[in-house]
Design an enzyme around this catalytic site. Structure first.
Site, PDB file in Angstrom:
ATOM      1  CB  SER A 129      32.863  18.041 -16.644  1.00  0.00           C
ATOM      2  OG  SER A 129      33.969  18.787 -16.371  1.00  0.00           O
TER       3      SER A 129
HETATM    4  N1  SAH Z   1      34.304  21.339 -12.369  1.00  0.00           N
HETATM    5  C1  SAH Z   1      33.643  22.198 -13.235  1.00  0.00           C
HETATM    6  C2  SAH Z   1      34.359  22.154 -14.422  1.00  0.00           C
HETATM    7  C3  SAH Z   1      35.113  23.482 -14.883  1.00  0.00           C
HETATM    8  S1  SAH Z   1      35.833  23.347 -16.165  1.00  0.00           S
HETATM    9  C4  SAH Z   1      32.144  22.063 -13.302  1.00  0.00           C
HETATM   10  O1  SAH Z   1      31.519  21.180 -12.705  1.00  0.00           O
HETATM   11  O2  SAH Z   1      31.432  22.851 -13.869  1.00  0.00           O
HETATM   12  C5  SAH Z   1      37.485  23.526 -15.573  1.00  0.00           C
HETATM   13  C6  SAH Z   1      37.812  24.528 -14.529  1.00  0.00           C
HETATM   14  O3  SAH Z   1      39.075  24.503 -14.326  1.00  0.00           O
HETATM   15  C7  SAH Z   1      37.669  25.894 -15.138  1.00  0.00           C
HETATM   16  O4  SAH Z   1      36.794  26.807 -14.627  1.00  0.00           O
HETATM   17  C8  SAH Z   1      39.205  26.607 -15.271  1.00  0.00           C
HETATM   18  O5  SAH Z   1      39.186  28.125 -14.996  1.00  0.00           O
HETATM   19  C9  SAH Z   1      39.576  26.164 -13.907  1.00  0.00           C
HETATM   20  N2  SAH Z   1      41.074  26.119 -13.699  1.00  0.00           N
HETATM   21  C10 SAH Z   1      42.166  25.923 -14.707  1.00  0.00           C
HETATM   22  N3  SAH Z   1      43.317  25.816 -14.194  1.00  0.00           N
HETATM   23  C11 SAH Z   1      43.010  25.921 -12.678  1.00  0.00           C
HETATM   24  C12 SAH Z   1      44.076  26.353 -11.722  1.00  0.00           C
HETATM   25  N4  SAH Z   1      45.327  26.356 -11.736  1.00  0.00           N
HETATM   26  N5  SAH Z   1      43.644  26.351 -10.448  1.00  0.00           N
HETATM   27  C13 SAH Z   1      42.091  26.324 -10.345  1.00  0.00           C
HETATM   28  N6  SAH Z   1      41.247  26.096 -11.308  1.00  0.00           N
HETATM   29  C14 SAH Z   1      41.828  26.302 -12.428  1.00  0.00           C
END
Ligand code: SAH
Length: 218
Positions: free
Chosen positions: A69
């Site tokens: 993000s």
């Molecule tokens: N917080 C992260 C941002 C990751 S983007 C950072 O700091 O980099 C969002 C993430 O949510 C992705 O990696 C995706 O795989 C995950 N995601 C999507 N659906 C999900 C679910 N049901 N349970 C756990 N993770 C999930």
């Protein structure tokens, strides 16, 4: 590894300081949040080829069609979650590369971060190892179910967008607790949910754009 961390250390300290000034200019006011953002080296969470862009205010790819993000959004969501209180025990859904978990770890007593893609979770583990954060636990799980074993949580933060809040999360939020998430599909807005003694209140905030919350693990 040591050399690698300190090698870009100088540049990164300067560019990180600039990132903090930009966050301030963009309206982030909570000094605790700004200090947490300043403490975490964002460049170690992105591919080496993108490390020089790690402190720009943009989302970057982390592989497997997911993104880290944008710094402003990470700061903004944590600021809303922490307004006037401590984060306490936090659940993060969508750990991705682990960046936001590392920022949360500066402020929260405990961080439970779940990720549905095993390969990303491995990356997050490797990234976080360098930072030695004893209060972060990573789990390979579907965040739609929350994390019943560790509930209740004082704060819950979703890093992926959903059209409706997964039902288990309501019950896993402590009374007096707060949850922040991107709500919606194509059009999304930040949504803050607070649990009082009499029920839940919901506040819609600014528009955002996140990857979708997906069911199941892989
Ligand atoms: N917080 C992260 C941002 C990751 S983007 C950072 O700091 O980099 C969002 C993430 O949510 C992705 O990696 C995706 O795989 C995950 N995601 C999507 N659906 C999900 C679910 N049901 N349970 C756990 N993770 C999930």
């Amino acid at each position: 590894m040591k050399r690698e961390l300190s090698g870009i250390g100088m540049t990164s300290q300067r560019t990180r300081a600039r990132m903090i000034e930009r966050l301030r200019a963009d309206g982030i006011r909570d000094e605790r949040v700004l200090a947490a953002m300043a403490a975490v080296p964002r460049h170690i969470f992105v591919e080496e080829a993108l490390a020089s862009r790690a402190y720009e205010d943009m989302a970057l790819p982390i592989g497997l069609k997911q993104t880290i993000s944008q710094p402003y959004i990470v700061a903004r969501m944590i600021e809303l979650l922490a307004a006037g209180r401590e984060l306490g025990k936090t659940l993060e859904i969508g750990a991705g590369c682990g960046y936001q978990a590392a920022v949360l770890a500066q402020l929260a007593k405990e961080v439970y971060a779940v990720e549905r893609i095993a390969q990303l979770l491995d990356k997050a583990r490797a990234n976080l190892r360098h930072l030695r954060l004893p209060n972060v636990r990573l789990k390979h799980a579907d965040g739609n179910l929350g994390l019943a074993d560790a509930a209740p949580f004082d704060t819950i933060i979703l890093a992926a967008a959903t059209g409706c809040v997964p039902q288990p999360l309501f019950g896993q939020l402590a009374v007096g607790g707060r949850m922040i998430l991107p709500l919606g599909g194509v059009e999304q807005a930040l949504c803050l949910i607070e649990r009082g003694t009499r029920g839940y209140t919901e506040t819609r905030l600014e528009p955002v754009r996140f990857v979708p919350l997906v069911a199941g693990v892989e």
